[in-house]
Design a protein around this motif. Structure first.
Motif: not given
Lengths: 324, 509
Positions: B64, B87, B159
């Motif tokens: 993160l 991601f 996220l």
């Protein structure tokens, strides 16, 4: 209950067990004796259907170790050579786990776990982690595991090796009781006194071969000759030893007489009569104790001599090589 | 009366079903008993729990942080898309780390129990090898996989909260599928290692066989995720599952009580290994002729099925090569194509230059010696890849030249230089008479060797079984394939260019 014929096991090019033939009927204890690496554990593993025999056949509790391995394993209780247990489980959990593997019902589990833990004095430790138990206690727990499913056949590798005398005695009692329940029991041990105490029959194994087999008394007669008796006198005697036809006197020191006879029922009364006629006061007549250890050492020495002789014979070497 | 008949029928119908479920339950009972025990044991072992919890909770936080920094960085250049493309890779990484623990547990599962001596009571229990193996496999899989999913979920949530990003369903499914497939491959591979290793130490030493390919795979997956090639990633998932099935099959085939309790496999007995190999390779043959008659003959006859399979694969490779080339060539205008292709005279000149001298060792790049050396290198590569991949990668390499032949056929017929039969007669057949059977035999022997890896070694030790399988493969290689390649190299250097020139000069249809 245990029947093995010509059982052999080869690992790559090493013959671990060679032509082993055993017959252990129900209610009999057979002690398998031999030095380390003689093939005792391999024999037990073949009888437990863990190792597949290279040659020969064996039936355990009526099942063929080659073709019915699951049935064989369900009907034998095995105390393995190394009594390693799951250290992070509690004593009760450990037995519960194996009881599940042997498909005992919840009621059977409860009854039998309590019975064997109580018998071996482990009930108070049932919630203790196995890792915290002493070596002897672990061995008793391993033995409880082997007995949990009440198998008709027991294969016990060194059952009392790590135990204190009291615990070892409990185990011997347990084995005697199990024998009286008509179970066939095979014990591998280095403890010859224990073997003599427990075993109905003894088999001596060396380099994978059974080199002697019989009851302890048969083996003693075969390897140590007829039994020896000793007569002790109240007072010393300076004269010559008595002459009794057919009797082999082994020792005479004026205070006692030792002799061997293959027929004690006939010869012992005759000896006593002769000595009393000579005016000797007799204190005791006893059989000179002969241990299984003497038999074992003699058998091993003879086998070593035979092997040495065989090693120098070229024809025999060829035969062995061909067989391998 | 009428009411009774259906009842009887329904009972009859129900009986096989009931028997099936009874058998099913009977089979799975010991498996669950083992799984339960193993999970309880793992739960109590701080050496497993601590890194598992650490990796599950720490890495999402780290990822993160990485994601935040990345977003902040790319926002300065207005390239948020790049960050979003990264991601999914973070998800993959977070899912992967807890799996590394599964590797440790799996490597330890059999080797550790063997080392501690706790395995023997299990081996004398009335359970089958399959039940034991599956129980261990599931037990190893559960905890790390749960941790892995937990890590992915934690990162997804974080996220979303911090950046507002969330994946589409297809992406999420492919990430989870990749994590799961990798877990199964790693564990099934580690289980194979663990069943064959004699100690935890030797199992750990062999772990690089699993870690290195998985690390390379992870990098590859990251690239594909960046490019959003979901279609290729699904192929990866499928391939991983096939590998997992093969590894599990290998593990089950070679898992046996003998191996776990037999003699110490660490002891390297080279004398015995050589005797076993040579006994299977040469047999009792008193002469070379007898060897061909007694050993090679039966060996080749036993290769019938893999030979048929290999022949089919070669045809498919030629067809695919021709088809793909045609598809490509159809996009090129004829004038452009013809302008870039050599004409007949140019080809004759080129081929005339390739004709090697009629000596085996002399000559340059196109001499028989050079061609043979090239083919020997190819055989070595094919054999190595084949041994490491159940024969599959080796066979794929063998198929490549045939796909190229298909491509050549498509090209030459497209420009109207010669017909298909003339092409095969000119460029392939003169040396192909030797080389194609050699390739067929090599491929078939490799496929059989690959199948042997995944077959149970009944009645013999694993080492003896593998040595005998290797000896069978070596018989084909030494007895038939290599001599054929020698002949093929001579033909390729001396005959093929001459035949090709002759065909071109005589303008055969």
């Amino acid at each position: 209950m245990i029947k093995a014929q010509g059982l052999a096991k080869v690992f790559d090019d090493f013959w671990a067990v060679h032509d082993v033939t055993l017959d252990i009927p129900p209610g009999t204890v057979l002690a398998l004796l031999g030095p380390n690496g003689a093939g005792k554990t391999t024999t037990v593993r073949m009888l437990a259907s863990v190792l597949r025999p290279t040659r020969g056949h064996a039936w355990v509790a009526g099942y063929d170790v080659r073709t019915q391995p699951l049935a064989v394993r369900a009907h034998v209780g095995v105390l393995t050579e190394h009594h390693a247990l799951y250290r992070r489980m509690s004593v009760y959990e450990y037995l519960d786990f194996f009881a599940d593997l042997y498909r005992l019902t919840p009621k059977q589990k409860q009854v039998r776990i309590e019975r064997w833990l109580t018998f071996f004095g482990l009930w108070d430790f049932r919630n203790h982690r196995v890792g915290g138990l002493s070596k002897g206690m672990r061995q008793k727990l391993a033995l409880s595991r082997a007995l949990l499913h009440e198998p008709p056949v027991l294969l016990l590798d060194e059952p009392t090796s790590a135990m204190d005398p009291e615990s070892a005695r409990r185990v011997r009692e347990a084995i005697a009781r199990l024998r009286s329940d008509e179970r066939a029991i095979l014990i591998c041990t280095h403890n010859l006194t224990e073997a003599e105490t427990l075993a109905d029959r003894v088999a001596i194994i060396r380099r994978g071969r059974i080199i002697a087999q019989g009851t302890p008394s048969e083996l003693k007669a075969r390897y140590l000759g007829p039994p020896e008796f000793r007569v002790t006198f109240a007072r010393g005697w300076d004269g010559h030893p008595p002459s009794i036809p057919g009797l082999r006197i082994t020792r005479w020191d004026g205070r006692s007489l030792s002799y061997r006879t293959a027929n004690p029922a006939r010869d012992n009364p005759a000896v006593l009569r002769t000595l009393m006629d000579m005016g000797l006061d007799i204190v005791a007549l006893e059989e000179v104790p002969r241990s299984l250890e003497e038999v074992y050492l003699k058998v091993m020495a003879q086998a070593a001599q035979a092997e040495a002789a065989q090693a120098t014979a070229p024809a025999d070497v060829d035969a062995v090589t061909e067989e391998v | 009366m009428s009411g009774g008949i259906p009842m009887v029928e329904s009972r009859d119908e129900a009986a096989p079903r009931a028997r099936f479920w009874a058998r099913w339950r009977t089979w799975w009972h010991p498996v669950w008993v083992i799984v339960r025990r193993e999970l309880r044991d793992q739960r109590r072992d701080w050496r497993i729990l601590t890194p598992l919890v650490g990796l599950t909770l720490f890495f999402p936080v780290l990822m993160l942080f990485t994601a935040n920094r990345m977003v902040a960085f790319v926002q300065r250049f207005g390239a948020e898309l790049i960050a979003e493309r990264l991601f999914p890779f973070l998800l993959l990484i977070v899912g992967f780390f807890p799996l590394s623990i599964s590797l440790v547990i799996a490597l330890e599962s059999f080797a550790g129990e063997r080392e501690r001596g706790t395995i023997e009571p299990l081996l004398v229990a009335p359970i089958t090898d399959g039940q034991f193996y599956v129980g261990k496999l599931l037990a190893v899989l559960v905890l790390p996989l749960l941790a892995s999913y937990l890590g992915v979920a934690a990162l997804l949530l974080s996220l979303y909260v911090r950046t507002g990003w969330y994946p589409d369903v297809a992406l999420l499914i492919v990430v989870v599928a990749l994590v799961t497939a990798k877990a199964v491959v790693m564990i099934s591979g580690a289980m194979v290692v663990s069943t064959q290793a004699t100690s935890v130490r030797s199992a750990n030493l062999l772990a690089s066989l699993i870690i290195i390919p998985i690390a390379l795979l992870l990098q590859n997956e990251a690239t594909l995720l960046l490019w959003r090639r979901m279609d290729v990633l699904w192929y990866y998932v499928a391939a991983l599952l096939v590998v997992a099935v093969l590894l599990t099959r290998t593990g089950l085939a070679h898992f046996n009580r003998e191996g776990l309790l037999g003699r110490d496999l660490d002891a390297l007995n080279l004398g015995w290994a050589w005797r076993t190999f040579w006994g299977a390779f040469w047999g009792q043959a008193p002469s070379l002729r007898a060897w061909y008659r007694e050993q090679i003959g039966p060996n080749l006859r036993a290769l019938r099925v893999p030979l048929l399979l290999m022949a089919g694969l070669l045809v498919v490779a030629v067809v695919i090569g021709a088809h793909l080339t045609n598809t490509y060539l159809n996009q090129i205008p004829d004038d452009v194509l013809l302008a870039n292709m050599p004409d007949r005279d140019e080809m004759v000149t080129n081929l005339a230059g390739l004709r090697g001298p009629l000596t085996f060792f002399g000559g340059g790049r196109w001499s028989a010696r050079a061609i043979l050396a090239h083919n020997l290198r190819a055989i070595a590569l094919v054999s190595l890849l084949g041994v490491l991949s159940y024969g599959v990668a080796g066979v794929l390499v063998l198929l490549l030249p045939f796909a190229l032949l298909g491509a050549g056929q498509a090209l030459i017929t497209r420009v109207g230089l010669m017909s298909v039969p003339a092409y095969w007669l000119a460029f392939v057949l003169p040396h192909g008479i030797f080389e194609i059977p050699a390739v067929l035999l090599l491929g078939a022997a490799l496929l059989r060797l690959g199948a042997a890896w995944a077959s149970p070694a009944r009645g013999q030790s694993l080492g003896a079984f593998w040595l005998r399988a290797l000896a069978q493969w070596a018989q084909v290689l030494v007895g038939v394939v290599l001599p054929l390649f020698v002949l093929a190299a001579i033909a390729e250097a001396w005959l093929t260019p001459r035949v090709a020139v002759w065909v071109l000069l005589h303008q055969l249809p």
